[in-house]
Design an enzyme around this catalytic site. Structure first.
Site, short mmCIF file in Angstrom:
data_model
loop_
_atom_site.label_atom_id
_atom_site.label_comp_id
_atom_site.label_asym_id
_atom_site.label_seq_id
_atom_site.Cartn_x
_atom_site.Cartn_y
_atom_site.Cartn_z
CG HIS A 101 -24.38 -6.84 -35.02
ND1 HIS A 101 -25.34 -7.38 -34.46
CD2 HIS A 101 -23.81 -6.04 -33.99
CE1 HIS A 101 -25.36 -7.47 -33.09
NE2 HIS A 101 -24.33 -6.55 -32.80
CD GLU A 138 -2.45 1.26 2.74
OE1 GLU A 138 -3.51 1.95 2.88
OE2 GLU A 138 -2.05 0.53 3.76
CG ASP A 159 -1.25 8.23 6.28
OD1 ASP A 159 -1.61 7.78 5.30
OD2 ASP A 159 -0.92 7.46 7.26
#
Length: 426
Positions: A415, A322, A356
């Site tokens: 299509h 992290e 942070d």
């Protein structure tokens, strides 16, 4: 903290595994909570607060008076810190807005893409012993910049039914008006399904305990998006002889204090540095108010001595942390080789705590090796990318044959006909 010397590469995958719990045992309880909230709405939130928190709130939503009172309930110093962080986070995320030009892929065939805000988003902000008003900034700022029309904030109140004043102040700063006094899986359920007081949202953001984590995973099966899979916080620090052991120890402890299930990892090419860092950890740990929590996390953590910087980089990319801190001499070379990490911090004077709180980058990041495939929260997390195209008659004549041939080869005649019928009109 376990010390491991020169492990063979064959055992690295085992070392890189997280000490995560199996949350599946929580699923029956959480599904019961979901059912109760779907059936009883607001009343379920009152009942569940009384059951799990021991206190039935007087009202579910914070009042305008409660929000206004926060201005006088926190110090001027804290307000100034929040405002500075707000400014830095806003500036960094503002640069993430993108305007893609119109691309003419063939003459008369124009394609482009537009970013459109998710209309309703829910933010879960933990309260209690660690009221994460910083996370509210990290989620609220990009949500506002993206242009989300409705932002719902859920946060568990304290025993007296109040919300921490720093959370209230930050919510006011962001212009968030719907603040729900609810936590746990029931808060996730309220945002996913809606109640009389809580509007249902399309995407839910924010960290939480194991019940919140599991509840977020379960709502993805029910048509509600989430920011990312998330687990306990983690950091990996690479340190060589140029690192300051006291700095490294402080960075490791800053993540260890998040929770007993957090994990911190130290990689070094020097056993001497490892020993110095471990000694510093023992010294600094005794001074922490959350000493017991950090000590438990350290039991899940490890210091690994490897042969050289390349091995440290290889292990880090396997681990996919992290947070990654590079307290090493050859920063540029190693940083260039990082391919799996949530956020990277370069040099002895770049603590992970800066990210942070206030440097500007987002701290809502992938954990548990999800950094191999996921990014952290950004402005993009709050928008959808919608593609547009416009084809002129001349453009259809240019591209039509290509479409017809491909559609016929796949056996999808309708299509092909959608093009052929138009070409016949030209």
């Amino acid at each position: 903290m376990k010390k491991i010397l020169y492990p063979e590469t064959i055992v690295w995958p085992e070392l890189a595994k997280r000490p995560v719990k199996d949350l599946q045992e929580l699923e029956p309880t959480i599904r019961q909570i979901f059912k109760l909230v779907q059936e009883q709405g607001d009343e379920a939130l009152y009942k569940l607060a009384e059951k799990y928190d021991g206190n039935r709130p007087l009202q579910l939503l914070a009042t305008p008076e409660e929000l206004a009172a926060a201005e006088t309930e926190i110090s001027q110093e804290l307000k100034e810190a929040i405002l500075q962080a707000y400014s830095n986070i806003q500036l960094f995320h503002l640069q993430q807005a993108e305007q893609m030009p119109v691309v003419e892929t063939m003459p008369g065939v124009r394609c482009w893409r537009k970013s459109v805000a998710i209309e309703k988003v829910g933010l879960y902000i933990p309260g209690g012993t660690a009221p994460l008003f910083s996370t509210l900034l990290m989620l609220g700022v990009p949500a506002k910049l993206a242009g989300c029309k409705q932002i719902i904030l859920c946060t568990p109140p304290s025993k007296d039914g109040s919300i921490h004043p720093a959370i209230r102040y930050t919510a006011s700063l962001l212009g968030i008006q719907t603040i729900v006094k609810a936590g746990g899986a029931q808060a996730v359920a309220a945002m996913a399904f809606g109640t009389e007081s809580v509007p249902a949202v399309s995407k839910i953001f924010g960290p939480g305990n194991q019940y919140v984590t599991m509840a977020k995973q379960l709502v993805t099966q029910l048509g509600v998006a989430i920011d990312m899979p998330a687990g306990p916080s983690e950091v990996l620090v690479m340190a060589d002889e140029t690192a300051d052991p006291a700095f490294v120890a402080a960075d490791l402890l800053s993540q260890a204090e998040h929770g007993p299930d957090s994990q911190v990892v130290l990689l070094s090419t020097s056993e001497t540095i490892v020993n110095q860092v471990i000694a510093e950890i023992e010294k600094q740990l005794q001074e922490l108010p959350r000493e017991a929590v950090a000590a438990q996390a350290l039991e899940n953590s490890m210091a690994i001595v490897l042969e050289d910087a390349q091995q440290m980089l290889d292990f880090s990319n396997l681990y996919a942390p992290e947070h990654l801190i590079l307290a090493i001499e050859d920063l540029e070379t190693i940083a260039a080789g990082v391919v799996n990490a949530g956020s990277v911090f370069l040099g002895n004077y770049t603590p992970e705590a800066a990210g942070d709180y206030a440097s500007g980058t987002n701290h809502t990041l992938p954990t548990n090796s999800y950094a191999r495939a996921y990014s952290g929260v950004s402005l993009d997390s709050f928008v959808k990318k919608i593609t547009f195209q416009q084809i002129s008659p001349a453009g259809l004549q240019q591209i039509g044959k290509t479409i017809e041939v491909m559609a016929e080869a796949e056996g999808l005649q309708a299509h092909k006909n959608a093009v052929t019928i138009r070409l016949k009109k030209l």
